[in-house]
Design a protein around this motif. Structure first.
Motif, PDB file in Angstrom:
ATOM      1  N   ALA A   2     -23.218  -9.113   7.296  1.00  0.00           N
ATOM      2  CA  ALA A   2     -24.491  -8.653   7.834  1.00  0.00           C
ATOM      3  C   ALA A   2     -25.166  -7.697   6.856  1.00  0.00           C
ATOM      4  N   GLU A   5     -25.014  -3.191   9.860  1.00  0.00           N
ATOM      5  CA  GLU A   5     -24.084  -3.203  10.987  1.00  0.00           C
ATOM      6  C   GLU A   5     -23.883  -1.758  11.449  1.00  0.00           C
ATOM      7  N   LYS A  25     -26.426  -5.411  14.955  1.00  0.00           N
ATOM      8  CA  LYS A  25     -26.038  -6.176  13.774  1.00  0.00           C
ATOM      9  C   LYS A  25     -27.216  -7.051  13.366  1.00  0.00           C
ATOM     10  N   GLU A  27     -28.580  -9.750  10.445  1.00  0.00           N
ATOM     11  CA  GLU A  27     -28.187 -10.633   9.355  1.00  0.00           C
ATOM     12  C   GLU A  27     -29.209 -10.570   8.216  1.00  0.00           C
ATOM     13  N   LYS A  28     -28.760 -10.926   7.020  1.00  0.00           N
ATOM     14  CA  LYS A  28     -29.652 -10.944   5.859  1.00  0.00           C
ATOM     15  C   LYS A  28     -30.821 -11.890   6.120  1.00  0.00           C
ATOM     16  N   GLU A  30     -33.193 -11.549   8.253  1.00  0.00           N
ATOM     17  CA  GLU A  30     -33.628 -11.596   9.646  1.00  0.00           C
ATOM     18  C   GLU A  30     -34.816 -10.663   9.876  1.00  0.00           C
ATOM     19  N   TYR A  32     -36.056  -8.466  12.794  1.00  0.00           N
ATOM     20  CA  TYR A  32     -35.403  -7.928  13.997  1.00  0.00           C
ATOM     21  C   TYR A  32     -36.273  -6.832  14.601  1.00  0.00           C
ATOM     22  N   THR A 204     -34.964  -8.316   4.545  1.00  0.00           N
ATOM     23  CA  THR A 204     -34.502  -8.122   5.916  1.00  0.00           C
ATOM     24  C   THR A 204     -35.349  -7.010   6.516  1.00  0.00           C
TER      25      THR A 204
END
Length: 252
Positions: A2, A5, A25, A27-28, A30, A32, A204
């Motif tokens: 990730a 995290e 968490k 992820e690369k 993403e 969010y 990200t």
């Protein structure tokens, strides 16, 4: 692995648990979202992630590296950059110089070199000018490079703040209410910009936002905070329909 995290992150101010057992968490690559009512602890989480506050408990890992409790400067160098709800540009500096301010982590010369205008000074300044203009072109701000940042329209100031953050070459970009104060047309343009930034820079992105159109339109995953605790996490469309989220956050 990730990109970010976070486990058991907690901080107290006096007897108040501003953030309690927070976990997330990302992820690369993403996009969010972190949402919740006013006072839920969202900005406190950002301040913990960026080193403004040091947690009482918990672990923060960026791309596998433990950055828990590190300084703002060290965390920025590790790869986290942020914008703010209230724009914090250098308004009396040019658009170009605002972006160059973000480049100094990676383009350096000594004070003496700068004072004496030694060859390295001109070499580094040329490199920074070229890189800053490349970034400004991504945001269609290259034509305003010599304007004072404070003279830009509000929406373009928002873009410039993101451009300056990207100039630090981060792994993770934190956007704190990027749509605050924008009209619907500006918000739509911002959504397109954020998507483009993610794709163009392979970035990200974690954002705090109250505009549910923006959140629902670009965020792939969400964490909902309420009173400093995680209320719900998961796929955006499912989270926004969750009855506990609707009750606590949307007020229905």
């Amino acid at each position: 692995m990730a990109m970010l995290e976070v486990n058991n992150l907690s901080i107290q101010f006096g007897g108040l648990h501003a953030v309690d057992n927070f976990h997330m968490k990302i992820e690369k690559g993403e996009l969010y979202g972190l949402i919740g009512p006013n006072g839920a602890g969202k900005t406190t989480v950002f301040n913990l992630l960026t080193g403004v506050y040091k947690p009482n408990e918990g672990i923060i890992k960026l791309d596998g590296q433990d950055i828990t409790g590190k300084s703002i400067i060290d965390i920025n160098k590790a790869g986290i950059a942020r914008t703010f709800q209230n724009i914090r540009l250098f308004k009396d500096m040019t658009v170009l110089d605002n972006v160059k301010a973000g480049l100094h982590n990676h383009h350096k010369y000594s004070t003496l070199t700068g004072i004496l205008r030694l060859p390295k000074y001109f070499k580094v300044e040329k490199e920074m000018n070229e890189r800053a203009m490349e970034i400004l072109k991504v945001f269609n701000l290259d034509q305003e490079a010599e304007l004072l940042a404070g003279n830009l329209p509000y929406g373009k100031q928002r873009k410039l703040e993101i451009a300056r953050a990207l100039a630090t070459d981060p792994k993770l970009l934190l956007l704190d209410e990027p749509a605050a104060g924008m009209n619907p047309n500006e918000t739509q343009e911002l959504m397109d910009t954020i998507r483009f930034v993610r794709d163009h820079f392979n970035m990200t992105i974690l954002l705090i936002e109250h505009d549910m159109k923006l959140v629902g339109g670009i965020c792939e995953e969400l964490t909902v905070l309420n009173f400093g605790q995680v209320l719900c996490q998961g796929e955006t469309s499912k989270v926004l329909k969750d009855p506990t989220v609707v009750t606590a956050y949307l007020g229905e």
